[in-house]
Scaffold this motif. Structure first.
Motif, short mmCIF file in Angstrom:
data_model
loop_
_atom_site.label_atom_id
_atom_site.label_comp_id
_atom_site.label_asym_id
_atom_site.label_seq_id
_atom_site.Cartn_x
_atom_site.Cartn_y
_atom_site.Cartn_z
N LYS A 1 14.02 -62.91 -75.61
CA LYS A 1 13.52 -62.55 -74.28
C LYS A 1 14.67 -62.21 -73.34
O LYS A 1 14.59 -61.26 -72.55
CB LYS A 1 12.69 -63.69 -73.70
N LEU A 2 15.73 -63.01 -73.41
CA LEU A 2 16.88 -62.79 -72.53
C LEU A 2 17.59 -61.49 -72.85
O LEU A 2 18.14 -60.82 -71.95
CB LEU A 2 17.86 -63.96 -72.63
N LEU A 3 17.61 -61.11 -74.11
CA LEU A 3 18.33 -59.91 -74.53
C LEU A 3 17.46 -58.65 -74.49
O LEU A 3 17.97 -57.54 -74.55
CB LEU A 3 18.90 -60.09 -75.94
N SER A 4 16.12 -58.83 -74.39
CA SER A 4 15.24 -57.66 -74.41
C SER A 4 15.35 -56.90 -73.09
O SER A 4 15.52 -57.50 -72.03
CB SER A 4 13.79 -58.09 -74.63
N PRO A 5 15.27 -55.57 -73.11
CA PRO A 5 15.38 -54.78 -71.88
C PRO A 5 14.15 -54.98 -71.01
O PRO A 5 13.05 -55.24 -71.51
CB PRO A 5 15.46 -53.34 -72.40
N PRO A 6 14.30 -54.88 -69.68
CA PRO A 6 13.15 -55.05 -68.79
C PRO A 6 12.19 -53.88 -68.89
O PRO A 6 12.57 -52.77 -69.25
CB PRO A 6 13.79 -55.12 -67.40
N LEU A 7 10.91 -54.13 -68.55
CA LEU A 7 9.91 -53.08 -68.50
C LEU A 7 9.72 -52.60 -67.06
O LEU A 7 10.00 -53.33 -66.11
CB LEU A 7 8.58 -53.60 -69.06
N VAL A 8 9.27 -51.39 -66.90
CA VAL A 8 9.08 -50.78 -65.58
C VAL A 8 7.60 -50.75 -65.25
O VAL A 8 6.78 -50.28 -66.05
CB VAL A 8 9.66 -49.35 -65.54
N GLU A 9 7.24 -51.27 -64.09
CA GLU A 9 5.84 -51.26 -63.66
C GLU A 9 5.47 -49.88 -63.11
O GLU A 9 6.27 -49.24 -62.42
CB GLU A 9 5.60 -52.32 -62.59
N ALA A 10 4.26 -49.43 -63.42
CA ALA A 10 3.79 -48.13 -62.94
C ALA A 10 2.28 -48.19 -62.76
O ALA A 10 1.60 -49.08 -63.29
CB ALA A 10 4.18 -47.03 -63.92
N THR A 11 1.76 -47.23 -62.01
CA THR A 11 0.32 -47.12 -61.77
C THR A 11 -0.17 -45.79 -62.34
O THR A 11 0.45 -44.74 -62.11
CB THR A 11 0.00 -47.19 -60.27
N ILE A 12 -1.27 -45.81 -63.06
CA ILE A 12 -1.82 -44.59 -63.66
C ILE A 12 -2.45 -43.71 -62.58
O ILE A 12 -3.30 -44.17 -61.81
CB ILE A 12 -2.87 -44.93 -64.74
N LEU A 13 -2.00 -42.46 -62.49
CA LEU A 13 -2.54 -41.50 -61.54
C LEU A 13 -3.57 -40.57 -62.18
O LEU A 13 -4.55 -40.19 -61.53
CB LEU A 13 -1.41 -40.67 -60.93
N ASP A 14 -3.34 -40.20 -63.42
CA ASP A 14 -4.26 -39.29 -64.10
C ASP A 14 -4.06 -39.40 -65.61
O ASP A 14 -2.95 -39.69 -66.07
CB ASP A 14 -4.02 -37.85 -63.65
N ILE A 15 -5.14 -39.19 -66.36
CA ILE A 15 -5.08 -39.22 -67.83
C ILE A 15 -5.26 -37.78 -68.32
O ILE A 15 -6.33 -37.19 -68.15
CB ILE A 15 -6.17 -40.14 -68.41
N ILE A 16 -4.20 -37.22 -68.91
CA ILE A 16 -4.22 -35.82 -69.32
C ILE A 16 -5.00 -35.66 -70.63
O ILE A 16 -5.93 -34.87 -70.72
CB ILE A 16 -2.78 -35.28 -69.47
N ASP A 17 -4.59 -36.40 -71.66
CA ASP A 17 -5.28 -36.34 -72.95
C ASP A 17 -5.06 -37.69 -73.65
O ASP A 17 -4.67 -38.67 -73.01
CB ASP A 17 -4.75 -35.17 -73.82
N ASN A 18 -5.30 -37.73 -74.95
CA ASN A 18 -5.19 -38.99 -75.69
C ASN A 18 -3.76 -39.48 -75.85
O ASN A 18 -3.55 -40.62 -76.28
CB ASN A 18 -5.82 -38.84 -77.08
N GLU A 19 -2.80 -38.65 -75.53
CA GLU A 19 -1.40 -39.03 -75.74
C GLU A 19 -0.56 -39.01 -74.48
O GLU A 19 0.52 -39.61 -74.46
CB GLU A 19 -0.76 -38.09 -76.78
N SER B 1 1.72 -45.72 -76.20
CA SER B 1 2.02 -46.38 -77.47
C SER B 1 0.79 -46.40 -78.36
O SER B 1 -0.36 -46.48 -77.88
CB SER B 1 2.51 -47.81 -77.21
N ASN B 2 1.02 -46.33 -79.68
CA ASN B 2 -0.09 -46.35 -80.64
C ASN B 2 -0.86 -47.67 -80.61
O ASN B 2 -1.99 -47.74 -81.08
CB ASN B 2 0.45 -46.09 -82.06
N GLU B 3 -0.24 -48.70 -80.07
CA GLU B 3 -0.89 -50.01 -80.02
C GLU B 3 -1.92 -50.10 -78.89
O GLU B 3 -2.65 -51.08 -78.78
CB GLU B 3 0.16 -51.11 -79.84
#
Length: 394
Positions: free
Chosen positions: A51-69, A86-88
């Motif tokens: 956890k200490l060595l893992s890079p931080p994640l960036v918070e964001a808000t979804i504005l629009d969904i273009i397609d499945n990807e 992500s595929n998950e």
């Protein structure tokens, strides 16, 4: 035979062997349990290190969904981005406005974050209602009648307004000198009504970063909608509602953006949305006309300095809670001598009168104590003006 130990045979009997085996088995069991404990501890520290060595994640808000990807997001650390998913993550579960986490490069959504309430905004909700009743407010009977008509009645009987085909005001603006009871009146509304009460001082809308003030305004009104029926009380609204100017600093422009968001929120409400707004100010003369136009603060109520009868009512309210020599208290005189003072000043006079009695080691508050308190509060240098009256009660 020489050189051989002559040990007694009974020392190595079967009973002794069984005892040794039991001891060794117990020791083995103990060592196995200790090994398992150490393995768990090792795994814990390995996960903590990851956890200490893992890079931080960036918070964001979804504005629009273009397609499945591909999805357009608003990153908290930069501009709008077109990112992959992500595929998950099942794209069908994503919605506009959802909070998500991007990987370190900000190019892929790796986690969907739960919606959360802003602690700063949540703290504005008054959980324990103020213990203030309308009967504890003196000299404002007409103003109390008006605010009950505008705030309480539409919340309690909205069908009455629908039947009559009229729309009650969205908001009420209370204005007047400091200490006249604007905030006290708002507290009484919170206490007497069954609505959620959200209290904020307008200066709290002024945030350090660009756009933060507008976001706080938006989230306050979102909270009000979720908790409806609700009342939003904005104290000292002139802190963000002053008249707009063409030129100014970046800070002033940010204040104007915050006010524009407030105007937008006021416009977005329907009169029977079960959300009411009360604002208070000492300086109505500097407020932007856009705030005062019909459709926003439709009802403007002046909370002026109390008149003669109003001051008597206020004295009566505070004296009823005090241990006073009631037979010698001249309310008419006290009311005359406090001309031009506010309700807060009268409360201060009553408190000071109590202190004068305490200093004199008296168990009851007398008229002379009130006169001395008036002299102190008014800062009247002509002490002889009240000397004759004071000696009468000495």
């Amino acid at each position: 035979m020489s050189g051989e130990l002559d040990l007694p045979r009974d020392r190595y009997s079967s009973d002794n062997y069984e005892q040794i085996i039991r001891i060794l088995e117990e020791k083995l069991t103990s060592l196995q349990a200790e090994t398992e404990s150490l393995r768990k501890e090792l795994n814990y520290y390995k996960s903590e290190l990851e956890k200490l060595l893992s890079p931080p994640l960036v918070e964001a808000t979804i504005l629009d969904i273009i397609d499945n990807e591909h999805v357009i997001v608003k990153s908290t650390s930069g501009p709008n981005l077109v990112v992959t998913v992500s595929n998950e993550i099942n794209t069908k579960t994503l919605e506009v406005g959802q909070l998500v986490a991007l990987n370190q490069r900000g190019s892929t959504i790796v986690k969907v974050l739960p919606n959360r309430e802003e602690p700063f905004v949540k703290s504005m909700e008054i959980i324990e209602r103020p213990d203030v009743k309308y009967t504890e407010i003196g000299g404002l009977s007409q103003q109390i009648h008006e605010i009950r008509e505008v705030i309480e009645l539409p919340l309690k009987e909205p069908e009455l307004f629908r039947e009559m085909g009229i729309q009650p005001p969205k908001g009420v603006l209370l204005y007047g000198p400091p200490g006249t009871g604007k905030t006290l009146l708002a507290k009484a509304v919170a206490s007497e009504s069954n609505a959620t009460f959200i209290h904020i001082v307008a200066s709290e809308f002024a945030q350090k970063f660009v756009g933060e003030g507008a976001r706080v305004v938006r989230e306050v009104f979102e909270l009000a909608r979720e908790k409806s029926p609700s009342i939003v009380f904005i104290d000292e609204i002139d802190a963000i509602g002053a008249k707009r100017v063409d030129l100014g600093t970046s800070g002033e422009r940010e204040i104007q953006r915050t006010m524009m968001q407030l105007l937008a929120e006021l416009d977005g409400f329907q009169p029977l949305d079960n959300v009411k707004i009360i604002a208070a100010t000492n300086r109505i003369d500097i407020l932007d006309p856009a705030l005062l136009r019909p459709g926003r603060f439709d009802r403007i109520i002046e909370i002026s300095l109390p008149n003669f009868e109003g001051r008597k009512d206020i004295f009566n309210i505070y004296l009823s809670k005090m241990k006073v020599a009631i037979d010698e208290i001249d309310l008419d005189y006290l009311s005359r001598q406090t001309d031009g003072l506010s309700g807060a000043d009268i409360k201060n006079i009553c408190t000071e009168a109590g202190y004068f009695a305490i200093r004199n080691n008296e168990r009851e508050i007398h008229m002379r104590h009130f006169i001395a308190a008036i002299n102190k509060i008014k800062g009247n240098k002509k002490q002889g003006e009240y000397k004759d009256r004071e000696e009468k009660y000495t």
